[in-house]
Write a protein that holds these residues in place. Structure first.
Motif, PDB file in Angstrom:
ATOM      1  N   ALA A  86      38.365  35.706  47.970  1.00 21.07           N
ATOM      2  CA  ALA A  86      37.478  36.714  47.411  1.00 21.07           C
ATOM      3  C   ALA A  86      38.124  37.201  46.124  1.00 21.07           C
ATOM      4  CB  ALA A  86      37.279  37.871  48.383  1.00 21.07           C
ATOM      5  N   GLY A  87      37.580  36.795  44.980  1.00 18.89           N
ATOM      6  CA  GLY A  87      38.184  37.118  43.693  1.00 18.89           C
ATOM      7  C   GLY A  87      37.738  38.478  43.187  1.00 18.89           C
ATOM      8  N   GLU A  88      38.685  39.419  43.042  1.00 18.03           N
ATOM      9  CA  GLU A  88      38.361  40.780  42.624  1.00 18.03           C
ATOM     10  C   GLU A  88      39.017  41.100  41.283  1.00 18.03           C
ATOM     11  OE1 GLU A  88      38.002  43.772  46.034  1.00 18.03           O
ATOM     12  OE2 GLU A  88      39.443  42.336  46.837  1.00 18.03           O
ATOM     13  N   SER A  89      38.339  41.917  40.497  1.00 14.16           N
ATOM     14  CA  SER A  89      38.906  42.382  39.234  1.00 14.16           C
ATOM     15  C   SER A  89      38.415  43.786  38.941  1.00 14.16           C
ATOM     16  CB  SER A  89      38.523  41.434  38.082  1.00 14.16           C
ATOM     17  OG  SER A  89      37.119  41.427  37.899  1.00 14.16           O
ATOM     18  N   VAL A  90      39.170  44.495  38.104  1.00 10.48           N
ATOM     19  CA  VAL A  90      38.843  45.881  37.770  1.00 10.48           C
ATOM     20  C   VAL A  90      38.806  46.019  36.257  1.00 10.48           C
ATOM     21  CG1 VAL A  90      39.552  48.283  37.943  1.00 10.48           C
ATOM     22  CG2 VAL A  90      39.919  46.749  39.868  1.00 10.48           C
ATOM     23  N   GLY A  91      37.759  46.657  35.750  1.00 11.07           N
ATOM     24  CA  GLY A  91      37.622  46.942  34.329  1.00 11.07           C
ATOM     25  C   GLY A  91      36.659  48.090  34.180  1.00 11.07           C
ATOM     26  N   THR A  92      35.573  47.878  33.453  1.00 11.29           N
ATOM     27  CA  THR A  92      34.527  48.900  33.399  1.00 11.29           C
ATOM     28  C   THR A  92      33.829  49.032  34.745  1.00 11.29           C
ATOM     29  OG1 THR A  92      32.979  47.234  32.568  1.00 11.29           O
ATOM     30  CG2 THR A  92      34.134  48.583  30.931  1.00 11.29           C
ATOM     31  N   ALA A  93      33.949  47.980  35.585  1.00 16.88           N
ATOM     32  CA  ALA A  93      33.434  47.998  36.952  1.00 16.88           C
ATOM     33  C   ALA A  93      34.348  47.131  37.803  1.00 16.88           C
ATOM     34  CB  ALA A  93      32.002  47.477  37.009  1.00 16.88           C
ATOM     35  N   LEU A 108      29.328  39.758  42.090  1.00 14.52           N
ATOM     36  CA  LEU A 108      28.959  41.043  42.670  1.00 14.52           C
ATOM     37  C   LEU A 108      29.710  42.190  41.985  1.00 14.52           C
ATOM     38  CD1 LEU A 108      29.425  39.953  46.414  1.00 14.52           C
ATOM     39  CD2 LEU A 108      27.331  39.800  45.050  1.00 14.52           C
ATOM     40  N   THR A 109      29.109  43.376  42.038  1.00 16.36           N
ATOM     41  CA  THR A 109      29.800  44.607  41.668  1.00 16.36           C
ATOM     42  C   THR A 109      30.065  45.397  42.936  1.00 16.36           C
ATOM     43  OG1 THR A 109      28.847  44.760  39.456  1.00 16.36           O
ATOM     44  CG2 THR A 109      29.635  46.808  40.433  1.00 16.36           C
ATOM     45  N   ARG A 110      31.353  45.726  43.158  1.00  8.81           N
ATOM     46  CA  ARG A 110      31.736  46.460  44.356  1.00  8.81           C
ATOM     47  C   ARG A 110      31.492  47.953  44.140  1.00  8.81           C
ATOM     48  NH1 ARG A 110      35.726  49.117  47.226  1.00  8.81           N
ATOM     49  NH2 ARG A 110      36.288  48.225  49.250  1.00  8.81           N
ATOM     50  N   LEU A 111      30.625  48.533  44.979  1.00  7.70           N
ATOM     51  CA  LEU A 111      30.298  49.955  44.858  1.00  7.70           C
ATOM     52  C   LEU A 111      31.234  50.833  45.673  1.00  7.70           C
ATOM     53  CD1 LEU A 111      26.413  49.620  45.190  1.00  7.70           C
ATOM     54  CD2 LEU A 111      27.766  49.745  43.095  1.00  7.70           C
TER      55      LEU A 111
END
Length: 404
Positions: free
Chosen positions: A22-29, A103-106
């Protein structure tokens, strides 16, 4: 681990094989990228095609619960930014679908509330009714709040279990509540085609073999009586059927539909449109079902000259047609299941002798059909007048995630 012992990944209604990464990243979202493959074998070809088509039918911008079998700490709510799938078939050997989701994680249910924005106004009606604002979140929700004024509650038990219905929602309030992603779909509205639940609205559906249900009401199509909606109410631990026949003119029966279209397909609200060609013109019936509702809503229209539109019971039941002046009709005595049918419209109509709603010299007719569970002893909220009031105040619901 035994070969083929894969976990499950679900996004909304869609079931997929759990991916290793599950590839996750953080930036503006905070984004979450998933990709995997479905194949037949081991799936049947029909199951693979269902998964492939439903990946592509996922709707962007809608709040979706995401759950994993082997990575439950990643369970959360998301929105779909992109979805794609490559379909490959080696004839009579192997079929594969290689899919990707952006996807965007909420947030998890510990981070965010779900907010139901009940937009719009009370239905315009001819009976000077103000209606009753009500709402039903998923089974298993918690921490329901409507601001400084609390709503009252009632419980309706359906095929999916007991669902809480909140009544008297304050005007202008947008209820907030918590729910784990794993519980989000409990008590949902769903449309099945050929016995399989479908995601999104971009679907090729058959005009036969479909069912619309929320666990309290189940609607299918029957050829009985020249063509009828089989509207079933779940009471006493089982579904009980009543056949309701629609007419596109004073004597015009549908018989069969030419096509089915999905207009909305969310866990809280599903709207489908059935169409029938006339000669000339077209007749359509929109059926709408909400989570927690005891009735199905309908809107029929014909594109040609005015005529009589109606929906009435296929088998007559004694009813008080004079109640049509108050926006509804209902049986005068309990049926064999201890219930009484109830039906009505927001606009002036004539009650049918069989039980039903009739409007002459028109091209449109709105209606609702349900059951007063318990008949003459129905609890508050399930009486015929309560169902009428809930129909009048059925407000569009949109789900948002908001920081707790």
């Amino acid at each position: 681990m035994p070969q083929g012992d894969w976990g499950d990944l679900t996004i909304g209604r869609l079931l997929l094989r759990e991916t290793f990464k599950a590839g996750e990243s953080v930036g503006t979202a905070r984004t979450l990228d998933l990709d995997g493959q479905e194949s037949s074998p081991p799936l049947t070809r029909a199951a693979l095609v269902w998964r492939h088509d439903n990946v592509l039918a996922l709707e962007g911008g809608c709040v979706q619960p995401l759950t994993f079998t082997d990575k439950p700490e990643r369970n959360c709510y998301v929105t779909v930014d992109s979805s794609s799938a490559d379909y490959t078939e080696w004839r009579n050997e192997v079929v594969t679908s290689d899919w990707k989701l952006g996807l965007t994680r909420l947030g998890s249910d510990a981070e965010v509330d779900l907010q139901s924005r009940l937009t719009g106004a009370v239905r315009v009606n001819d009976f000077s009714l103000t209606g009753e604002r009500w709402h039903a979140p998923p089974i298993g929700h918690y921490g329901y709040q409507t601001g400084t004024t609390n709503a009252t509650t009632m419980t309706r038990t359906g095929a999916d279990g007991a669902i809480t219905v909140y009544r008297g929602i304050p005007a202008g309030a947008s209820p907030r509540w918590g729910c784990t992603p794993a519980n989000y779909l409990a008590g949902r509205v769903r449309l099945t085609s050929g016995g399989t639940e479908v995601c999104g609205v971009d679907q090729l559906l058959s005009p036969t073999g479909w069912a619309l249900t929320n666990g309290l009401v189940n609607v299918t199509w029957s050829g009985t009586g020249g063509g009828s909606f089989d509207i079933q109410a779940y009471t006493g631990g089982a579904y009980h059927s009543k056949l309701w026949t629609p007419f596109y003119s004073s004597g015009g029966l549908v018989g069969s539909w030419d096509g089915v279209t999905l207009l909305r397909n969310d866990p809280e609200h599903v709207v489908m449109r059935l169409s029938k060609g006339l000669s000339p013109g077209r007749y359509t019936v929109d059926l709408s079902l909400r989570r927690g509702s005891r009735f199905v809503e309908g809107y029929m229209q014909r594109s040609t000259s005015v005529d009589e539109l109606k929906i009435r019971l296929n088998s007559a039941e004694t009813n008080n047609t004079a109640l049509a002046a108050s926006g509804y009709v209902t049986a005068t005595s309990n049926d064999g299941d201890g219930n009484r049918f109830a039906a009505g419209s927001a606009h002036t109509f004539t009650g049918h002798a069989n039980g039903g709603v009739v409007k002459t010299s028109t091209t449109t007719l709105d209606f609702w059909v349900g059951v007063a569970v318990g008949g003459g002893s129905a609890v508050s909220g399930d009486a015929a007048t309560d169902l009428r009031n809930q129909y009048i105040a059925c407000l569009p619901e949109t789900i948002y995630c908001v920081r707790r």
